[in-house]
Design a protein around this motif. Structure first.
Motif, PDB file in Angstrom:
ATOM      1  N   PHE A   1     -18.878  12.428 -27.797  1.00 30.04           N
ATOM      2  CA  PHE A   1     -18.266  11.436 -28.691  1.00 30.04           C
ATOM      3  C   PHE A   1     -18.223  11.974 -30.126  1.00 30.04           C
ATOM      4  O   PHE A   1     -17.214  11.856 -30.828  1.00 30.04           O
TER       5      PHE A   1
ATOM      6  N   TRP B   1     -14.349   2.947 -20.831  1.00 29.71           N
ATOM      7  CA  TRP B   1     -14.649   4.393 -20.872  1.00 29.71           C
ATOM      8  C   TRP B   1     -14.131   5.077 -19.608  1.00 29.71           C
ATOM      9  O   TRP B   1     -13.631   6.203 -19.662  1.00 29.71           O
TER      10      TRP B   1
ATOM     11  N   ARG C   1     -16.998  -2.546 -21.693  1.00 25.55           N
ATOM     12  CA  ARG C   1     -16.757  -1.281 -22.399  1.00 25.55           C
ATOM     13  C   ARG C   1     -16.877  -0.094 -21.444  1.00 25.55           C
ATOM     14  O   ARG C   1     -16.124   0.872 -21.545  1.00 25.55           O
TER      15      ARG C   1
ATOM     16  N   TRP D   1     -19.768  -4.224 -17.067  1.00 28.11           N
ATOM     17  CA  TRP D   1     -19.838  -4.103 -18.539  1.00 28.11           C
ATOM     18  C   TRP D   1     -18.450  -3.656 -18.994  1.00 28.11           C
ATOM     19  O   TRP D   1     -17.982  -2.580 -18.606  1.00 28.11           O
TER      20      TRP D   1
ATOM     21  N   TYR E   1     -22.293  -3.953 -29.720  1.00 28.09           N
ATOM     22  CA  TYR E   1     -22.884  -2.645 -29.423  1.00 28.09           C
ATOM     23  C   TYR E   1     -23.821  -2.753 -28.230  1.00 28.09           C
ATOM     24  O   TYR E   1     -23.586  -2.158 -27.187  1.00 28.09           O
TER      25      TYR E   1
ATOM     26  N   ASP F   1     -20.192   6.120 -19.620  1.00 31.65           N
ATOM     27  CA  ASP F   1     -19.724   6.529 -20.955  1.00 31.65           C
ATOM     28  C   ASP F   1     -19.351   8.019 -20.981  1.00 31.65           C
ATOM     29  O   ASP F   1     -18.499   8.444 -21.760  1.00 31.65           O
TER      30      ASP F   1
ATOM     31  N   TRP G   1     -25.000   8.381 -32.524  1.00 31.19           N
ATOM     32  CA  TRP G   1     -23.817   8.966 -31.856  1.00 31.19           C
ATOM     33  C   TRP G   1     -22.547   8.476 -32.541  1.00 31.19           C
ATOM     34  O   TRP G   1     -21.444   8.661 -32.054  1.00 31.19           O
TER      35      TRP G   1
ATOM     36  N   GLN H   1     -26.754  -1.263 -20.922  1.00 33.49           N
ATOM     37  CA  GLN H   1     -26.179  -2.118 -21.967  1.00 33.49           C
ATOM     38  C   GLN H   1     -25.398  -3.314 -21.423  1.00 33.49           C
ATOM     39  O   GLN H   1     -24.903  -4.121 -22.201  1.00 33.49           O
TER      40      GLN H   1
ATOM     41  N   ASP I   1     -23.852  12.315 -25.786  1.00 29.39           N
ATOM     42  CA  ASP I   1     -23.064  11.697 -26.847  1.00 29.39           C
ATOM     43  C   ASP I   1     -22.529  12.708 -27.850  1.00 29.39           C
ATOM     44  O   ASP I   1     -21.677  12.353 -28.677  1.00 29.39           O
TER      45      ASP I   1
ATOM     46  N   HIS J   1     -30.238   5.611 -28.232  1.00 27.26           N
ATOM     47  CA  HIS J   1     -29.074   6.508 -28.306  1.00 27.26           C
ATOM     48  C   HIS J   1     -29.056   7.350 -29.579  1.00 27.26           C
ATOM     49  O   HIS J   1     -28.311   8.324 -29.658  1.00 27.26           O
TER      50      HIS J   1
HETATM   51  N1  GLY Z   1     -22.905   5.231 -25.746  1.00 30.82           N
HETATM   52  C1  GLY Z   1     -21.668   4.639 -25.488  1.00 30.82           C
HETATM   53  C2  GLY Z   1     -21.624   3.167 -25.608  1.00 30.82           C
HETATM   54  O1  GLY Z   1     -22.568   2.513 -26.067  1.00 30.82           O
HETATM   55  O2  GLY Z   1     -20.605   2.608 -25.259  1.00 30.82           O
END
Ligand code: GLY
Length: 397
Positions: A111, A247, A243, A241, A358, A171, A65, A233, A108, A62
């Motif tokens: 963000f 999002w 997170r 997931w 993360y 995301d 970001w 991730q 990103d 990534h």
């Molecule tokens: N790139 C966004 C996240 O890792 O949540």
């Protein structure tokens, strides 16, 4: 609308004070690099703003970001304390971040600039912030891939790379805010159209029947049909997931606000109900709701901070007063709990929220403060304690 309790007011002020102090202390240590996750000893791991995203062989990174979140945190500290040092540092840091506005490799940039240029312009009115944010918004809009079913924003990689062209991540929903802001600032509706097109395709391709979400989707081109849902991730392709679910809730809330359409708010509410069902009475989400190691799996305070952030926005725009009141209470409850054990009061720990995650699969900050978690937490605290100072007061739909 319910005001915050005395206990909450005290805790939220404490968190903003901690932030303001730590930022000034850390600025003396980090040189021209930017913090992203904390190491095991609580110190920041840092990287240069110029570090872009990309593939090394088949491995995706990534890149940085995070850098825009640092600027955003400095700006939040400035509106909290009115200490010019924070503003001066935010302006200086923005010069280092600005180079990423033309980055063709990643979604990103949404963000990065939504957290920096947008509040920078809101707070100071300085045209430099707006100009940089608009450059990034144009770049983000240029990532739109057209299909027979509509258009979506590709997430990872240059559009010349077929791996990048055919896929998108959940995301990206949180990055749409930059496009919606650009539409408002310029009056150019193409930003709004691009953002809503992406939201529609995400609604159709990412959400499972139980209202959990895929982390990423590979589209068949040019049909635009989902070829597969997968994760980068999260725990597994078919897991949820946490997170990513956050999002999605935030992005559909932003889309409801930008378009004025209540359907997107209804969808955000359904996605939020799924999140709440999975956390139960425990305010700090596990990093992935389906990790078989539960309850001995890492947590992700960032996922809960994102949810709190979305809840306060949902409460502001929801014309259904009863539901708006419930969402506000839930958002404040999450913030209060995050100000409990997760708040890094110890001097040696440089982040604000401990126990973020993360990327567990890549073993990067699997149990750490993560800069984006701190940002969405602080943005929500600002909305709770000083509405209209860090970002606009939102109107009812
Ligand atoms: N790139 C966004 C996240 O890792 O949540």
């Amino acid at each position: 609308m319910k005001s915050i309790t005395e206990t909450q007011a005290g805790l939220f002020q404490e968190a903003l004070n901690l932030l303001s102090d730590k930022l000034l202390e850390d600025e003396g240590r980090i040189g021209v690099t930017f913090p992203y996750v904390t190491a095991a000893d609580g110190s920041w791991d840092t990287m240069l703003a110029s570090e872009s995203a990309g593939y090394t062989g088949d491995a995706w990174s990534h890149g940085n970001w995070f850098c825009g979140f640092w600027v955003g945190l400095l700006l939040a500290a400035y509106v909290h304390r009115r200490d010019d040092r924070h503003l001066r540092l935010a302006r200086e840091r923005m010069k280092l971040v600005a180079q990423r506005a033309d980055d063709p490799n990643t979604h990103d940039i949404g963000f990065i600039f939504n957290a920096s240029a947008v509040p920078g312009h809101f707070i100071t009115g300085e045209p430099e912030f707006a100009a940089t944010g608009l450059r990034a918004a144009a770049k983000l809009r240029s990532r739109l891939v057209r299909t027979d079913r509509g258009a979506y924003i590709s997430s990872w990689g240059s559009l010349d790379d077929p791996r990048a062209r055919c896929s998108s991540a959940i995301d990206t929903m949180a990055n749409l805010a930059l496009l919606y802001w650009a539409a408002q600032i310029t009056g150019d509706a193409s930003y709004l159209v691009a953002g809503e097109a992406h939201a529609k395709m995400t609604r159709d391709a990412f959400i499972r029947p139980d209202m959990s979400t895929y982390h990423a989707v590979q589209y068949d081109l040019p049909s635009g049909v989902r070829a597969r849902g997968y994760t980068f991730q999260g725990y597994a392709d078919e897991s949820c997931w946490s997170r990513g679910q956050g999002w999605a809730i935030l992005g559909f809330t932003d889309t409801a606000r930008a378009t004025g359409q209540r359907d997107y708010l209804e969808l955000a509410n359904e996605l939020a109900d799924y999140f709440l069902k999975r956390i139960g009475d425990d305010p700090v989400a596990f990093w992935d709701f389906d990790d078989p190691a539960l309850p001995n799996a890492p947590r992700d305070t960032a996922a809960s901070a994102i949810l709190a952030n979305a809840f306060l926005k949902m409460a502001d725009i929801d014309p259904d007063q009863a539901r708006a009141g419930r969402r506000r209470e839930q958002g404040l409850w999450l913030l209060e709990k995050l100000c409990g054990a997760p708040l890094a009061r110890e001097v040696g720990h440089r982040g604000l929220l401990k126990h973020g995650c993360y990327s567990k699969p890549h073993n990067i900050g699997p149990d750490a403060a993560v800069l984006f978690g701190d940002f969405y937490f602080v943005d929500a605290l600002c909305r709770a304690v000083m509405p209209g100072r860090f970002g606009p007061i939102l109107e009812k739909l």
